[in-house]
Design a protein around this motif. Sequence first.
Motif, PDB file in Angstrom:
ATOM      1  N   GLY A  54       0.798  -1.222   0.000  1.00 14.13           N
ATOM      2  CA  GLY A  54       0.000   0.000   0.000  1.00 14.13           C
ATOM      3  C   GLY A  54       0.829   1.269   0.000  1.00 14.13           C
ATOM      4  N   GLU A  55       2.156   1.143   0.221  1.00 15.04           N
ATOM      5  CA  GLU A  55       3.032   2.302   0.179  1.00 15.04           C
ATOM      6  C   GLU A  55       3.613   2.464  -1.219  1.00 15.04           C
ATOM      7  OE1 GLU A  55       4.346   2.145   4.907  1.00 15.04           O
ATOM      8  OE2 GLU A  55       5.877   1.940   3.344  1.00 15.04           O
ATOM      9  N   ARG A  56       4.548   3.420  -1.363  1.00 10.76           N
ATOM     10  CA  ARG A  56       5.132   3.718  -2.678  1.00 10.76           C
ATOM     11  C   ARG A  56       6.652   3.735  -2.595  1.00 10.76           C
ATOM     12  NH1 ARG A  56       3.553   9.310  -3.859  1.00 10.76           N
ATOM     13  NH2 ARG A  56       3.290   9.451  -1.593  1.00 10.76           N
ATOM     14  N   ILE A  57       7.286   3.365  -3.716  1.00 18.94           N
ATOM     15  CA  ILE A  57       8.726   3.540  -3.899  1.00 18.94           C
ATOM     16  C   ILE A  57       8.915   4.576  -4.996  1.00 18.94           C
ATOM     17  CG2 ILE A  57      10.919   2.496  -4.551  1.00 18.94           C
ATOM     18  CD1 ILE A  57       9.791  -0.213  -3.680  1.00 18.94           C
ATOM     19  N   VAL A  58       9.483   5.722  -4.650  1.00 17.80           N
ATOM     20  CA  VAL A  58       9.866   6.710  -5.661  1.00 17.80           C
ATOM     21  C   VAL A  58      11.261   6.312  -6.111  1.00 17.80           C
ATOM     22  CG1 VAL A  58      10.287   9.149  -6.143  1.00 17.80           C
ATOM     23  CG2 VAL A  58       8.414   8.476  -4.625  1.00 17.80           C
ATOM     24  N   VAL A  59      11.329   5.649  -7.255  1.00 19.33           N
ATOM     25  CA  VAL A  59      12.561   4.977  -7.649  1.00 19.33           C
ATOM     26  C   VAL A  59      13.397   5.868  -8.563  1.00 19.33           C
ATOM     27  CG1 VAL A  59      11.337   3.763  -9.526  1.00 19.33           C
ATOM     28  CG2 VAL A  59      13.538   2.927  -8.730  1.00 19.33           C
ATOM     29  N   LEU A  60      14.647   6.101  -8.138  1.00 17.99           N
ATOM     30  CA  LEU A  60      15.623   6.844  -8.929  1.00 17.99           C
ATOM     31  C   LEU A  60      16.719   5.913  -9.443  1.00 17.99           C
ATOM     32  CD1 LEU A  60      16.085   9.927  -6.551  1.00 17.99           C
ATOM     33  CD2 LEU A  60      14.285   9.505  -8.234  1.00 17.99           C
ATOM     34  N   ALA A  61      16.941   4.791  -8.755  1.00 18.80           N
ATOM     35  CA  ALA A  61      17.970   3.837  -9.172  1.00 18.80           C
ATOM     36  C   ALA A  61      17.551   3.152 -10.469  1.00 18.80           C
ATOM     37  CB  ALA A  61      18.176   2.797  -8.071  1.00 18.80           C
ATOM     38  N   SER A  62      18.529   2.864 -11.314  1.00 20.87           N
ATOM     39  CA  SER A  62      18.261   2.222 -12.597  1.00 20.87           C
ATOM     40  C   SER A  62      17.681   0.827 -12.395  1.00 20.87           C
ATOM     41  CB  SER A  62      19.548   2.118 -13.416  1.00 20.87           C
ATOM     42  OG  SER A  62      19.360   1.274 -14.538  1.00 20.87           O
ATOM     43  N   MET A  63      16.618   0.507 -13.123  1.00 20.48           N
ATOM     44  CA  MET A  63      16.006  -0.815 -13.040  1.00 20.48           C
ATOM     45  C   MET A  63      16.767  -1.858 -13.846  1.00 20.48           C
ATOM     46  SD  MET A  63      11.930  -0.040 -13.120  1.00 20.48           S
ATOM     47  CE  MET A  63      11.197   1.183 -12.027  1.00 20.48           C
ATOM     48  N   THR A 110      -0.191   8.365   0.468  1.00 17.40           N
ATOM     49  CA  THR A 110       0.407   7.160   1.041  1.00 17.40           C
ATOM     50  C   THR A 110       1.900   7.359   1.304  1.00 17.40           C
ATOM     51  OG1 THR A 110       0.663   6.337  -1.216  1.00 17.40           O
ATOM     52  CG2 THR A 110      -1.245   5.569   0.031  1.00 17.40           C
ATOM     53  N   PRO A 111       2.473   6.659   2.291  1.00 21.68           N
ATOM     54  CA  PRO A 111       3.899   6.805   2.608  1.00 21.68           C
ATOM     55  C   PRO A 111       4.779   6.457   1.415  1.00 21.68           C
ATOM     56  CG  PRO A 111       2.757   5.650   4.373  1.00 21.68           C
ATOM     57  CD  PRO A 111       1.783   5.746   3.234  1.00 21.68           C
ATOM     58  N   ALA A 112       5.876   7.197   1.273  1.00 17.39           N
ATOM     59  CA  ALA A 112       6.772   7.008   0.135  1.00 17.39           C
ATOM     60  C   ALA A 112       8.215   6.911   0.609  1.00 17.39           C
ATOM     61  CB  ALA A 112       6.631   8.152  -0.858  1.00 17.39           C
ATOM     62  N   THR A 113       8.946   5.964   0.033  1.00 16.22           N
ATOM     63  CA  THR A 113      10.387   5.821   0.237  1.00 16.22           C
ATOM     64  C   THR A 113      11.081   6.182  -1.056  1.00 16.22           C
ATOM     65  OG1 THR A 113      10.180   4.071   1.909  1.00 16.22           O
ATOM     66  CG2 THR A 113      12.259   4.187   0.691  1.00 16.22           C
ATOM     67  N   VAL A 114      12.076   7.061  -0.996  1.00 13.45           N
ATOM     68  CA  VAL A 114      12.886   7.391  -2.164  1.00 13.45           C
ATOM     69  C   VAL A 114      14.050   6.415  -2.211  1.00 13.45           C
ATOM     70  CG1 VAL A 114      14.287   9.146  -3.309  1.00 13.45           C
ATOM     71  CG2 VAL A 114      12.215   9.821  -2.076  1.00 13.45           C
ATOM     72  N   LEU A 115      14.238   5.749  -3.344  1.00 22.04           N
ATOM     73  CA  LEU A 115      15.291   4.752  -3.493  1.00 22.04           C
ATOM     74  C   LEU A 115      16.253   5.183  -4.590  1.00 22.04           C
ATOM     75  CD1 LEU A 115      16.353   1.895  -2.707  1.00 22.04           C
ATOM     76  CD2 LEU A 115      14.983   1.008  -4.606  1.00 22.04           C
ATOM     77  N   GLY A 116      17.524   5.360  -4.220  1.00 18.78           N
ATOM     78  CA  GLY A 116      18.505   5.772  -5.211  1.00 18.78           C
ATOM     79  C   GLY A 116      19.904   5.448  -4.752  1.00 18.78           C
ATOM     80  N   VAL A 117      20.870   6.162  -5.311  1.00 21.65           N
ATOM     81  CA  VAL A 117      22.280   6.014  -4.938  1.00 21.65           C
ATOM     82  C   VAL A 117      22.731   7.351  -4.365  1.00 21.65           C
ATOM     83  CG1 VAL A 117      22.685   4.236  -6.663  1.00 21.65           C
ATOM     84  CG2 VAL A 117      23.048   6.625  -7.276  1.00 21.65           C
ATOM     85  N   PRO A 118      23.891   7.406  -3.715  1.00 23.33           N
ATOM     86  CA  PRO A 118      24.321   8.665  -3.101  1.00 23.33           C
ATOM     87  C   PRO A 118      24.315   9.860  -4.052  1.00 23.33           C
ATOM     88  CG  PRO A 118      25.669   6.887  -2.270  1.00 23.33           C
ATOM     89  CD  PRO A 118      24.789   6.277  -3.331  1.00 23.33           C
ATOM     90  N   PHE A 119      24.570   9.622  -5.321  1.00 23.88           N
ATOM     91  CA  PHE A 119      24.519  10.695  -6.309  1.00 23.88           C
ATOM     92  C   PHE A 119      23.179  11.428  -6.274  1.00 23.88           C
ATOM     93  CE2 PHE A 119      23.323  11.875 -10.717  1.00 23.88           C
ATOM     94  CZ  PHE A 119      24.291  12.837 -10.960  1.00 23.88           C
ATOM     95  N   HIS A 120      22.104  10.685  -5.986  1.00 22.09           N
ATOM     96  CA  HIS A 120      20.763  11.287  -6.001  1.00 22.09           C
ATOM     97  C   HIS A 120      20.493  12.160  -4.779  1.00 22.09           C
ATOM     98  CE1 HIS A 120      19.855   7.718  -8.749  1.00 22.09           C
ATOM     99  NE2 HIS A 120      19.805   8.799  -9.497  1.00 22.09           N
ATOM    100  N   LYS A 170       8.764   8.964   3.976  1.00 22.20           N
ATOM    101  CA  LYS A 170       9.080   8.039   5.069  1.00 22.20           C
ATOM    102  C   LYS A 170      10.590   7.955   5.301  1.00 22.20           C
ATOM    103  CE  LYS A 170       7.965   3.289   6.497  1.00 22.20           C
ATOM    104  NZ  LYS A 170       7.277   2.044   6.058  1.00 22.20           N
ATOM    105  N   ARG A 171      11.338   7.844   4.209  1.00 25.33           N
ATOM    106  CA  ARG A 171      12.794   7.803   4.288  1.00 25.33           C
ATOM    107  C   ARG A 171      13.365   7.839   2.880  1.00 25.33           C
ATOM    108  NH1 ARG A 171      11.655   3.098   6.389  1.00 25.33           N
ATOM    109  NH2 ARG A 171      12.820   3.511   8.307  1.00 25.33           N
ATOM    110  N   MET A 172      14.673   8.081   2.802  1.00 23.63           N
ATOM    111  CA  MET A 172      15.414   7.828   1.572  1.00 23.63           C
ATOM    112  C   MET A 172      16.375   6.693   1.864  1.00 23.63           C
ATOM    113  SD  MET A 172      17.720  10.311  -0.875  1.00 23.63           S
ATOM    114  CE  MET A 172      18.383   9.637  -2.426  1.00 23.63           C
ATOM    115  N   THR A 173      16.475   5.765   0.934  1.00 20.03           N
ATOM    116  CA  THR A 173      17.400   4.652   1.064  1.00 20.03           C
ATOM    117  C   THR A 173      18.353   4.669  -0.112  1.00 20.03           C
ATOM    118  OG1 THR A 173      15.781   3.286   2.237  1.00 20.03           O
ATOM    119  CG2 THR A 173      17.611   2.144   1.181  1.00 20.03           C
ATOM    120  N   THR A 174      19.651   4.549   0.177  1.00 21.97           N
ATOM    121  CA  THR A 174      20.643   4.562  -0.886  1.00 21.97           C
ATOM    122  C   THR A 174      21.442   3.266  -0.870  1.00 21.97           C
ATOM    123  OG1 THR A 174      22.432   5.561   0.417  1.00 21.97           O
ATOM    124  CG2 THR A 174      20.895   7.062  -0.642  1.00 21.97           C
ATOM    125  N   GLY A 175      21.888   2.877  -2.053  1.00 26.05           N
ATOM    126  CA  GLY A 175      22.796   1.754  -2.199  1.00 26.05           C
ATOM    127  C   GLY A 175      24.014   2.217  -2.967  1.00 26.05           C
TER     128      GLY A 175
END
Length: 469
Positions: A187-196, A236-246, A263-268
Amino acid sequence: MTKGLASSGFELVTSPEWVDEILLRGADDDICLYSGGPVDRGALRRVVADAQARLAAAGLGAGGSLALRLPPSTAYVANLLAGWRLGAQVSLLDHRLTAYEVELALGRLAPQVVVEPGRVTSSPLSAFAEVEETVTARSGRPAGTPHAVIQFSSGSTGPSKVIGRTAADLVAEIERYTRIDGVPLPGERIVVLASMVHVLGLVGALLYGLHAGVQIRPPDRLTGDSVLDAVAAEPTPATVLGVPFHIGLLASVVDPPSLPQLKRMTTGGEPVPAATAAAFTGKYGVPLGNMWGMTEVGVIATDLFGEHRPALTPAPGLSVVERDGELLVSRPESPYVGLSDPDRWADGWLRTRDAGAVDPDTGLVTVKGRLDSQVSVGGLKVDLTEVEATVAGLPGVVAAVVLHDDVITAYAQLDAPATAASVQAGLAERLAAYKRPRRLHVLDAMPRTITGKLVRDRSVLRQAASGGM
């Protein structure tokens, strides 16, 4: 079972059951993706079926080989899932590769069918493209291994490696994600910046999101304001997913609005410097989570609440050990396509080539940088990771890489008013003389891989610096 070009290949690379039961199940009206508008599961199943028919018409069948070179788009998602539903092996090529790089990759892979962009109608800055694909049959080979997906390593330290993962391995990683505390919930969202095309965006966003009922929401454009607009678009809650560049994209927003949905940003990828993490959390008031992983394995360890920085907790089902200063991760078979290299994988353990430590009491893992970052200068040990972090933490330093190239050598990108002299003065205050870079190259822009990682290949950095200091 569909028959096609691959009658002599592996006939059980993957199966419709895996795709249908793990990724495409759910109510028709369940919104699973956003691409210029909401895409529900019923619509996604239809575009996957259409793509499957086109690929089958080109001769792709069970045990076949498909190369997919599309920008992030509904077409990319549809052709990826369609190839797997046909039982084919899918090789992922980044759409940003040059024509020369693509031909080299296709020469190595020898796919039977290639899907590439035809007409692209969206802006180059679009995070999710609108593209009409072209499907081309080639005189390639059937799948030579039972892997469902073939990927290339990032190439940040040298030539890319060919890495294969089975459907069972991908499913196991999806299951690991469901057990990690802090991942987006149904039910939440991923705002995806990392390449799929690469493992963080592929599994951490696309495959996990489809399985868990988390909406995959790319921003309209890869700008800081557009990322925040995507967060604000729904309650709805959203997590931003990317790399440090983002992180720089969000840092570029001068006065961000209040976003209770964030909700948070998560980087890899690369570790985030402590100062950068503090600046982000101070500006947005949400955790900056960290993930450590490899193309060969996927997610290995996480700290999604930013509680243990720089330490991380191993992902469920994986074991991480330290051996002679190097981190090793459990892996039942070699991930490399071709002859297994005992120097990288042996007896169920994959050498990460990352230096690190495992706390014997808590099991927390601390990644200290590449193993080759430990050098001797005049008989004294120097950790280049420490030197690089010190350079990167100086005022005005946008990015930095430190290598040992006969002597300790730093490459840095600066923002005014910082200069080479101010960097050297700052290092003199912070590092002992034997640790300081003997050479400092100031570059207009640091070389990066197509995924945004800093390039650490000496030849590439030397070439970038050949125009002078």
